[in-house]
Write a protein that holds these residues in place. Structure first.
Motif, PDB file in Angstrom:
ATOM      1  N   PRO A   1       0.806  -1.238   0.000  1.00 42.53           N
ATOM      2  CA  PRO A   1       0.000   0.000   0.000  1.00 42.53           C
ATOM      3  C   PRO A   1       0.827   1.270   0.000  1.00 42.53           C
ATOM      4  N   VAL A   2       1.921   1.307   0.765  1.00 41.99           N
ATOM      5  CA  VAL A   2       2.741   2.517   0.795  1.00 41.99           C
ATOM      6  C   VAL A   2       3.385   2.765  -0.559  1.00 41.99           C
ATOM      7  N   GLU A   3       3.725   1.692  -1.280  1.00 45.32           N
ATOM      8  CA  GLU A   3       4.300   1.842  -2.622  1.00 45.32           C
ATOM      9  C   GLU A   3       3.245   2.325  -3.608  1.00 45.32           C
ATOM     10  N   LEU A   4       2.037   1.800  -3.493  1.00 43.28           N
ATOM     11  CA  LEU A   4       0.955   2.238  -4.373  1.00 43.28           C
ATOM     12  C   LEU A   4       0.692   3.723  -4.189  1.00 43.28           C
ATOM     13  N   ALA A   5       0.772   4.184  -2.949  1.00 43.06           N
ATOM     14  CA  ALA A   5       0.524   5.601  -2.685  1.00 43.06           C
ATOM     15  C   ALA A   5       1.569   6.477  -3.367  1.00 43.06           C
TER      16      ALA A   5
ATOM     17  N   ALA B   1       0.879   6.580  -7.054  1.00 37.95           N
ATOM     18  CA  ALA B   1      -0.256   7.463  -7.333  1.00 37.95           C
ATOM     19  C   ALA B   1       0.155   8.922  -7.295  1.00 37.95           C
ATOM     20  N   GLN B   2       1.014   9.286  -6.347  1.00 43.29           N
ATOM     21  CA  GLN B   2       1.466  10.670  -6.233  1.00 43.29           C
ATOM     22  C   GLN B   2       2.171  11.144  -7.499  1.00 43.29           C
TER      23      GLN B   2
ATOM     24  N   ARG C   1      -7.085  -1.692  -3.400  1.00 41.25           N
ATOM     25  CA  ARG C   1      -6.012  -0.890  -2.797  1.00 41.25           C
ATOM     26  C   ARG C   1      -5.507   0.167  -3.769  1.00 41.25           C
ATOM     27  N   MET C   2      -5.421  -0.209  -5.037  1.00 43.92           N
ATOM     28  CA  MET C   2      -4.981   0.760  -6.038  1.00 43.92           C
ATOM     29  C   MET C   2      -5.958   1.927  -6.105  1.00 43.92           C
TER      30      MET C   2
ATOM     31  N   SER D   1      -5.681   4.205  -3.197  1.00 42.39           N
ATOM     32  CA  SER D   1      -4.462   5.010  -3.250  1.00 42.39           C
ATOM     33  C   SER D   1      -4.566   6.150  -4.252  1.00 42.39           C
TER      34      SER D   1
ATOM     35  N   LEU E   1      -4.737   5.548  -7.584  1.00 41.49           N
ATOM     36  CA  LEU E   1      -4.111   5.131  -8.836  1.00 41.49           C
ATOM     37  C   LEU E   1      -5.143   4.930  -9.937  1.00 41.49           C
TER      38      LEU E   1
END
Length: 478
Positions: free
Chosen positions: A278-282, A285-286, A310-311, A314, A316
């Motif tokens: 999840p932290v990587e997906l965030a 997305a940024q 989750r995507m 976030s 995405l």
């Protein structure tokens, strides 16, 4: 024909894909110019119009690798097995793949060309793909494969090579790319120059994946993408073994490393992301990164199930990819759309991915992935890229009035497609590709493969010896 009027009993209209009907869709110059209600008396019975789909991640494989003995393997064994597939005519290969994509409901395909036929330089072979796409009526993204490390396993394979050295020289069969990063970037530029006369082809950088690309190569790609605006299409965290390798190789975080390199941007599409956290997906997305999700491929290759909820949470954007490995190996994008939604709909009353989310991914975001531009909705001014479905067959029981989206996400397959329309022009009608004879093309391909399969006997024998050692490597046995 790009100017026409189509009267349908139902159409999924606007960004919410709301059922509306009966309506007339008026098409001029390949775009929707008017959507107006009509009386039921004027309506053709049982036709549902939806936006046409786009395959956001594929490899344009001529026939299924399962037919060559590559079935029922995890990705890390499956990929080396593909070396045993001989080369055939590139035009026929591409036409067969694109024809199946169109028949399955797609008007665009993202081609990540991992395995060109190699009978001539890539700058020449790409014309076969462009012509096949044109004959089919498709737009394509065309990502040129790029790699320079880990040709057999993730990491050093010298112990494996030593065990087989008395029988096979596996480094001669599964070679690492010898071109420099700069030369690989230039090859993409050369392919793009060849494709300038083909506006339906969007050439992209195609790094195979971080585990197959050195930091030097990824940095060169990031720099060239920033300079040219060219998109980048790359596999990412597809399997558990890739996750383990990434955590060992980049203790500071693989996504952080890509950020440092400068690869994260709205120009980047990452395929799979099954094992992204999840932290990587965030972070992705940024930076405006897009994900191409490939449900059936992930199941076939035992990679897992991507957490699309989750995507979405976030922020995405995500598209749908068939990866040349649809559930029934038939490139049926409608079935893939259903599977995509069912795997990610959520539990009980907690809905994660709605039907509108799934359609937007397959119709809108997919277009962005392949560089096709705006579209993917039935709205005035949008390109007339449509699927006409047989609603009478979908609603086979006809007991009461039901939202047609229920049938779409419960039952729809390519067998329900009456017509595939690209820019107002029919490219598939009643299951037949208009531009060429798909069945005959596949028959010729099969003949070519049967004639050529003996030429790769040594490779297939080497793989039979190599396969158990790959398994031992990932289980920590060697």
């Amino acid at each position: 024909m790009t100017d026409r009027q189509i009267i349908v009993s139902q159409a999924l209209i606007g960004p919410g894909y709301e059922p509306t009907g009966p309506v007339e869709l008026r098409i001029e110059a390949g775009h929707l110019r008017e959507i107006r209600p009509v009386s039921r008396e004027d309506t053709a019975p049982g036709v549902l119009a939806i936006p046409a789909l786009v395959d956001g991640h594929n490899h344009a494989r001529p026939l299924s690798p399962t037919s060559f003995g590559a079935g029922m393997k995890p990705l890390e064994s499956w990929l080396p097995s593909l070396a045993g597939i001989p080369s055939v005519d590139p035009y026929l290969a591409a036409a067969a793949s694109f024809g199946r994509s169109a028949r399955g409901g797609c008007v665009g395909v993202m081609v990540h060309l991992i395995r060109p036929m190699g009978r001539e330089p890539l700058t020449k072979e790409v014309h076969a793909y462009a012509q096949a796409a044109s004959d089919t009526g498709l737009s394509i993204g065309f990502a040129v494969a790029m790699r320079d490390r880990n040709p057999i396993v993730y990491g050093n394979h010298s112990a494996i090579a030593a065990k087989l050295a008395d029988r096979f020289r596996i480094d001669d069969i599964w070679r690492a790319e010898t071109m420099s990063p700069e030369d690989q970037v230039q090859r993409v530029a050369d392919v793009a120059a060849e494709m300038q006369s083909h506006p339906h082809v969007d050439v992209q950088f195609g790094p195979n994946g971080v585990q197959w690309c050195s930091d030097h190569l990824l940095q060169a790609i990031a720099n060239a993408s920033a300079e040219t605006g060219r998109r980048v299409h790359m596999h990412f965290l597809e399997t558990r073994e890739q996750r383990k390798w990434a955590d060992r190789t980049y203790p500071g975080g693989i996504v952080e490393r890509l950020r440092e390199i400068g690869l994260l941007s709205p120009r980047l599409t990452l395929a799979h992301c099954v094992w992204a956290r999840p932290v990587e997906l965030a972070v992705l997305a940024q930076h405006g990164v897009t994900i191409a999700v490939n449900p059936s491929s992930n199941l076939h290759l035992r990679s897992g199930v991507a957490r699309v909820g989750r995507m979405k949470a976030s922020g995405l954007r995500f598209g749908l990819g068939l990866d040349g490995c649809a559930f029934d190996e038939d490139d049926d994008a409608l079935r893939e759309l259903r599977l995509f939604r069912l795997l990610n709909a959520g539990i009980a009353f907690d809905e994660e991915i709605t039907p509108a989310d799934a359609l937007a991914g397959a119709c809108v975001t997919g277009r962005e992935i392949i560089g096709l531009g705006t579209g993917g909705r039935i709205e005035v001014g949008m390109p007339a890229d449509l699927l006409l479905l047989d609603l009478d067959r979908l609603d086979k029981d006809r007991v009461t009035e039901v939202d047609p989206r229920h049938y779409l996400f419960a039952r729809a397959t390519r067998e329900h497609i009456i017509e595939v329309i690209k820019g107002g022009r029919t490219i598939v009608r009643d299951g037949q590709v208009v531009g060429f004879d798909l069945d005959a093309t596949e028959d010729v391909l099969r003949q070519q493969y049967r004639a050529a399969i003996g030429s790769t006997r040594h490779v297939r024998e080497a793989f039979s010896a190599l396969e158990p050692l790959i398994g031992e490597h990932y289980r920590g046995c060697c």
